[in-house]
Scaffold this active site. Sequence first.
Site, PDB file in Angstrom:
ATOM      1  N   ASP A 137       0.815  -1.239   0.009  1.00 36.47           N
ATOM      2  CA  ASP A 137      -0.051   0.067  -0.174  1.00 36.47           C
ATOM      3  C   ASP A 137       0.877   1.288  -0.010  1.00 36.47           C
ATOM      4  OD1 ASP A 137      -2.532   1.627   0.244  1.00 36.47           O
ATOM      5  OD2 ASP A 137      -1.794   1.834   2.460  1.00 36.47           O
ATOM      6  N   ASP A 186      -0.007   5.213   0.697  1.00 35.46           N
ATOM      7  CA  ASP A 186      -0.027   6.139   1.880  1.00 35.46           C
ATOM      8  C   ASP A 186      -0.046   5.756   3.323  1.00 35.46           C
ATOM      9  OD1 ASP A 186      -0.647   7.646  -0.503  1.00 35.46           O
ATOM     10  OD2 ASP A 186      -2.961   8.005   0.131  1.00 35.46           O
TER      11      ASP A 186
END
Length: 277
Positions: A9, A11
């Site tokens: 992922d 952020d």
Amino acid sequence: MGRAAAFFDLDRTVIATSSALAFARPFYRDGLMNRRDVLASGYAQLVYKVAGAGDEQMAKIRDQLASLCRGWPVDQVRRIVAETLDELIAPYVYAEAVALIGQHRAAGRDVVLVSSSGEEMVRPIAELVGADDVIATRMTIREGRFTGDVEFYAAGPNKAEAVREMAARNGYDLAACYAYSDSVSDVPLLETVGYPTVVNPDRALRRAAQRRAWPLVTFRRPVPTRLVRLASSLRRPAPGSLLSRPAVPAALAVTAGAAVVLAIWYGRRRATARTAG
């Protein structure tokens, strides 16, 4: 056992900020967003990160994204991202993430960023940190402009489905793959692979990880831009070499290549300086 990959992922897992919000200022400056757009986007991101998002909330965020981007020239978006990447993203890359990406690359695994942000933003960030590919939100483009339609929204279960499709195309053995995320919305992604790890988890993901006995790590230190660039330029070692042995996620200090070693050293030097001061 087939090939393996590590899915990250973006952020608050690889970078200590929101990739979408990071570019709001130059988008506003160049006339793509107005003040209300900036505030609305910030609020949506806050709700998503603090409270999580069910299917209905994700659909609202997707529709807001589509409406916001309608009519934007694709070339202008790409230019803005390229011109501001070192200023707005590079200073927020976690040193620990750079080290871990280096480990996976050294072990011969592909590294893939998986993000709900648009592909026009995510792909340059992937190049910055040394990732091999991306799974990101794709907007429909016609005559060089975004139409306002979402071709693929990379969030929630869609991430997991895209990972499975990529694994089938590339011959990845998902049982030998790794995944990293901070958000409870990525539980389907984490459940897809054999080696899930939660990074800087939100409260709901922390609880889910505890129930499943998933490893938990904390990333804190940013890494200097020049070292991010250097780390991303490292080449993989030949198969069978010492550096091609499997990486262990918990052993973040075991790095591959001088740039990764420097990243960790720099982070420790900063921490020591703060303590001495």
